[in-house]
Write an enzyme that holds these catalytic residues in place. Structure first.
Site, short mmCIF file in Angstrom:
data_model
loop_
_atom_site.label_atom_id
_atom_site.label_comp_id
_atom_site.label_asym_id
_atom_site.label_seq_id
_atom_site.Cartn_x
_atom_site.Cartn_y
_atom_site.Cartn_z
N HIS A 284 0.64 -6.15 5.69
CA HIS A 284 0.08 -4.88 5.28
C HIS A 284 -0.56 -4.18 6.47
O HIS A 284 -0.69 -2.97 6.51
CB HIS A 284 -1.01 -5.17 4.25
CG HIS A 284 -0.85 -4.43 3.00
ND1 HIS A 284 0.23 -4.58 2.19
CD2 HIS A 284 -1.63 -3.48 2.41
CE1 HIS A 284 0.09 -3.77 1.15
NE2 HIS A 284 -1.01 -3.10 1.27
N SER A 285 -1.00 -4.99 7.42
CA SER A 285 -1.73 -4.45 8.57
C SER A 285 -0.86 -4.48 9.82
O SER A 285 -0.34 -5.53 10.20
CB SER A 285 -3.00 -5.30 8.78
OG SER A 285 -3.39 -5.24 10.13
#
Lengths: 211, 129
Positions: free
Chosen positions: B9-10
């Site tokens: 997600h990052s």
């Protein structure tokens, strides 16, 4: 009734309009039990979809659904990207390159979309997800259309059932997605994915009248 | 050669973890990472996951995908379905950091893709204390 490319374009535009108008609302719902980006993500995705439809030459229902699906995959960001991306891609595959889709084919596409959602997220009815709207609504549509009715005839009921199913997620405890990390604290909030799914079915119905 | 595809997600986690994996391996393995949205925010660009997975499955003898929370796994599953479930491409049910490092090392030792998946998934049960 037959659904042509014009119908699906109207549907996408109406869905995009609901997502834009309810951007803050969806984001608030998601902020309560998730990561607070559902409204922003869906609005961005819908805008990207409209932009792509404006620049590509998607002339069949299947091509329109595919264009929207790819735009959502690339621009939504959160779990809704793959989930709604799958919805549109599965419908596109079901419609193939037909110029027009009948009621039965439309429902078959929606059934494929539901299978896609369930395959990705492994959610069942009662888990407080978009499946809580999708499953009862698609089953209702399938049953009625198999019995010879058409979508225009059952539209009011479809919208009412989608709304009722969306509201029924409020007392549920989330068992899937980020809301499940909250455990019992997820109770009392309406699920954002179920809410955007309500707009999806509402748009599908409203596109019939050309509204 | 096998490929490991890290999904986060990052964007920072994706980049940082790829670096960690590269530091651990000596042999032949390709490490790739996709993280964040097109704008570089938290999220995942599922279309990029699809095109990267398509490329890796074509170029490698096997691909092991390892993701973090929720939508990265959905993006990977979606890509696999759209590619018609290519042979030798697996999503490991493994913790991201530990799983990716173990997978990278195992793959660089010349293990089969199935063995790499198994080792990465075993990382779930490794006690730290």
């Amino acid at each position: 009734m037959m659904y042509d490319a014009e119908y699906f374009l109207r549907f996408v535009k109406i869905f995009a309009k609901y997502l834009e108008e309810n951007r803050e609302y969806l984001t608030q719902l998601d902020a309560a039990i998730g990561d607070g980006d559902h409204g922003i993500n869906m609005d961005r995705g819908a805008k990207a979809a409209l932009e792509r439809l404006g620049t590509t030459n998607a002339g069949t229902p299947g091509a329109i659904m595919r264009t929207v699906g790819m735009a959502l995959l690339s621009s939504v960001g959160g779990a809704a990207g793959p989930l709604y991306g799958t919805v549109f891609m599965r419908m596109s595959m079901a419609f193939r390159n037909k110029e027009k889709i009948d009621d039965k084919e439309l429902v078959a596409g929606l059934e494929q979309a539901l299978l896609g959602i369930k395959g990705l997220g492994k959610a069942e009815v009662g888990d407080k997800t978009m499946v809580d709207v999708w499953e009862p609504v698609v089953e209702f549509m399938k049953e009625n259309i198999e019995n010879g009715r058409t979508l225009p005839e059952i539209c009011e009921d479809v919208i009412a059932l989608a709304e009722e199913s969306m509201k029924a997620t409020i007392p549920l405890q989330a068992r899937k997605g980020r809301a499940s990390y909250l455990g019992e604290r997820s109770i009392g909030h309406q699920d954002p994915g179920a809410t955007s799914s309500y707009y999806f079915f509402r748009s599908l119905c409203e596109a019939i009248g050309g509204r | 050669m096998l490929s490991i595809l890290i999904l986060s997600h990052s964007p920072d986690i994706a980049k940082g973890l790829k670096k960690m994996c590269l530091q651990m391996v000596s042999g032949e393995v390709h490490i790739d990472a996709v993280g964040g949205t097109k704008e570089g925010d938290l999220g995942i660009d599922a279309e990029l996951v699809l095109s990267r997975l398509e490329e890796l499955s074509r170029k490698s003898d096997g691909v092991v995908v390892i993701g973090d929370i929720g939508s990265t796994i959905m993006a990977a599953k979606n890509a696999l379905q759209m590619l018609g479930l290519p042979e030798g491409v697996y999503i490991a049910d493994a913790p991201l950091v530990e799983g990716a490092v173990v997978a990278a090392v195992e793959a660089s030792l010349g293990s089969s893709v199935e063995e790499v998946v198994k080792k990465a998934e075993e990382a779930k049960f490794v006690s730290k204390l």
